[in-house]
Scaffold this active site. Sequence first.
Site, mmCIF file in Angstrom:
data_model
loop_
_atom_site.group_PDB
_atom_site.id
_atom_site.type_symbol
_atom_site.label_atom_id
_atom_site.label_comp_id
_atom_site.label_asym_id
_atom_site.label_seq_id
_atom_site.Cartn_x
_atom_site.Cartn_y
_atom_site.Cartn_z
ATOM 1 N N GLU A 175 52.641 26.590 -16.620
ATOM 2 C CA GLU A 175 52.983 28.086 -16.697
ATOM 3 C C GLU A 175 51.648 28.472 -16.331
ATOM 4 O O GLU A 175 50.517 27.938 -16.890
ATOM 5 C CB GLU A 175 53.497 28.532 -17.733
ATOM 6 C CG GLU A 175 54.963 28.356 -17.929
ATOM 7 C CD GLU A 175 55.549 29.183 -19.124
ATOM 8 O OE1 GLU A 175 54.711 30.202 -19.556
ATOM 9 O OE2 GLU A 175 56.340 28.914 -19.739
ATOM 10 N N HIS A 191 49.740 25.245 -20.062
ATOM 11 C CA HIS A 191 50.174 26.614 -19.788
ATOM 12 C C HIS A 191 48.768 27.598 -19.854
ATOM 13 O O HIS A 191 48.359 27.250 -20.949
ATOM 14 C CB HIS A 191 51.159 27.231 -20.714
ATOM 15 C CG HIS A 191 52.477 26.835 -20.454
ATOM 16 N ND1 HIS A 191 53.604 26.994 -21.192
ATOM 17 C CD2 HIS A 191 53.034 25.594 -19.715
ATOM 18 C CE1 HIS A 191 54.753 26.407 -20.764
ATOM 19 N NE2 HIS A 191 54.238 25.165 -19.866
ATOM 20 N N ASN A 249 59.828 24.078 -24.635
ATOM 21 C CA ASN A 249 58.947 24.986 -24.303
ATOM 22 C C ASN A 249 57.772 25.693 -25.400
ATOM 23 O O ASN A 249 58.213 26.005 -26.415
ATOM 24 C CB ASN A 249 59.337 26.374 -23.730
ATOM 25 C CG ASN A 249 58.425 27.593 -23.337
ATOM 26 O OD1 ASN A 249 57.562 27.279 -22.192
ATOM 27 N ND2 ASN A 249 58.469 28.596 -23.906
ATOM 28 N N GLU A 250 56.541 25.341 -25.069
ATOM 29 C CA GLU A 250 55.701 25.918 -25.737
ATOM 30 C C GLU A 250 55.598 25.668 -27.585
ATOM 31 O O GLU A 250 55.406 26.533 -28.237
ATOM 32 C CB GLU A 250 55.176 27.252 -25.669
ATOM 33 C CG GLU A 250 54.806 27.642 -24.368
ATOM 34 C CD GLU A 250 54.471 29.037 -23.915
ATOM 35 O OE1 GLU A 250 54.662 29.816 -24.711
ATOM 36 O OE2 GLU A 250 54.212 29.348 -22.711
ATOM 37 N N TYR A 274 46.877 30.742 -19.717
ATOM 38 C CA TYR A 274 46.911 32.369 -19.794
ATOM 39 C C TYR A 274 45.521 32.763 -20.428
ATOM 40 O O TYR A 274 44.527 32.240 -20.033
ATOM 41 C CB TYR A 274 48.185 32.760 -20.804
ATOM 42 C CG TYR A 274 49.379 32.724 -20.231
ATOM 43 C CD1 TYR A 274 49.949 33.149 -18.960
ATOM 44 C CD2 TYR A 274 50.492 31.544 -20.572
ATOM 45 C CE1 TYR A 274 51.201 32.996 -18.248
ATOM 46 C CE2 TYR A 274 51.520 31.410 -19.982
ATOM 47 C CZ TYR A 274 52.021 32.091 -18.556
ATOM 48 O OH TYR A 274 53.231 31.700 -18.120
ATOM 49 N N ARG A 281 61.494 24.866 -12.697
ATOM 50 C CA ARG A 281 61.635 24.566 -14.141
ATOM 51 C C ARG A 281 62.945 25.803 -14.410
ATOM 52 O O ARG A 281 62.569 27.187 -14.507
ATOM 53 C CB ARG A 281 60.292 25.037 -14.681
ATOM 54 C CG ARG A 281 60.424 24.802 -16.070
ATOM 55 C CD ARG A 281 58.837 24.877 -16.619
ATOM 56 N NE ARG A 281 58.592 24.781 -18.066
ATOM 57 C CZ ARG A 281 58.523 25.665 -19.048
ATOM 58 N NH1 ARG A 281 58.207 26.913 -18.583
ATOM 59 N NH2 ARG A 281 58.298 25.283 -20.084
ATOM 60 N N TRP A 340 54.260 31.295 -13.519
ATOM 61 C CA TRP A 340 55.139 32.058 -14.139
ATOM 62 C C TRP A 340 55.227 33.649 -13.564
ATOM 63 O O TRP A 340 54.272 34.142 -13.236
ATOM 64 C CB TRP A 340 54.737 32.305 -15.794
ATOM 65 C CG TRP A 340 55.866 33.117 -16.314
ATOM 66 C CD1 TRP A 340 55.914 34.400 -16.743
ATOM 67 C CD2 TRP A 340 57.059 32.371 -17.289
ATOM 68 N NE1 TRP A 340 57.059 34.507 -17.491
ATOM 69 C CE2 TRP A 340 57.665 33.350 -17.607
ATOM 70 C CE3 TRP A 340 57.452 31.129 -17.158
ATOM 71 C CZ2 TRP A 340 58.670 33.300 -18.664
ATOM 72 C CZ3 TRP A 340 58.510 30.782 -18.059
ATOM 73 C CH2 TRP A 340 59.349 31.948 -18.770
#
Length: 323
Positions: free
Chosen positions: A240, A211, A144-145, A213, A73, A275
């Site tokens: 991620e 993603h 991204n995001e 987290y 990526r 990530w």
Amino acid sequence: MNFKSFFAAFAVCSLALFSCARDGAFSTDKNKLIDANGHVFIIRGMNNPHAWFGDKAYKALDDICTTGSNTVRIVWHTRGNDVELDSIINRCIELEMVPMVELHDVTGNESAERLADMARWYAEPERVAMLKKYEKYLLINIANEWGDNSMKSDYWRNSYENAVGILRDAGYITTLVIDAPGWGQNIDPIIEYGQDLINMDPLHNILFSVHMYGSWNDPDRIVEKLTICSQNALPLIVGEFGYDYADGDNNLTCRADHKVILSTCNKLEYGYMPWSWTGNNQPNKWLDLVDKSDWKTLTWWGEQVIAGEGGISQTAKKASVFD
């Protein structure tokens, strides 16, 4: 034309469009990503910070290849040099790793117009000419995001419908990767509206990315939500993720149980990309997969996700387009 003839013609045209995508680039089929040769491809790759580290990130591609990673990526931005991006993509292909280009400009942004700006960046004629050369191997992660924690699900859907339309009108046939809102972490809009986005794409060729987290610090929720996506036949990757480690000077908002992520993705045949290779700031250096001093020595985190059980070196298979 009568209705019967119309729908027959429509079906033929739709089939032709789908065949074009399958023959010339990546495509999706229910919850599977399919390469240009028609074979299932499961992403096992790396996030690499090309946008900020230039030559270091480029040289790291050789070391990323040695991990068995089958995808990179490419963290990028609209201010980047096209000649440099061309070189990065070409090198990924030489190393038989699928390049996924993503733009970091609108991380956490909530403006539909700014998302459209990202799509228009890809759609500029000189950029289309450059990227189309590699489309057999290429994945495009639009932004991204994009979308903060307050974003409404239908606004996310409608904004991406417009962005996808811009890219398709520009001539791209490859799989378009769409991040979840909520800084990439809110999977619920994907579950609610993911099929809508697939249906409105004339090529039905969308791959979603979540993603993982801080909001994923419940292991049961990881299993539950990814399983729902699989049962709903939604093509998905964990684009991620960090890890569940509470000791030391860690940013605790990034906690997620990486072992559960690995095992669940392996079970469901979903892709994953930890990530990140390196380049994180001081508070987040624990997320560096390799030591920042040499960009190649695996950290504890790198050992876990690359060499650990269910990690990249054990599970990654190259795309058949490189055979």
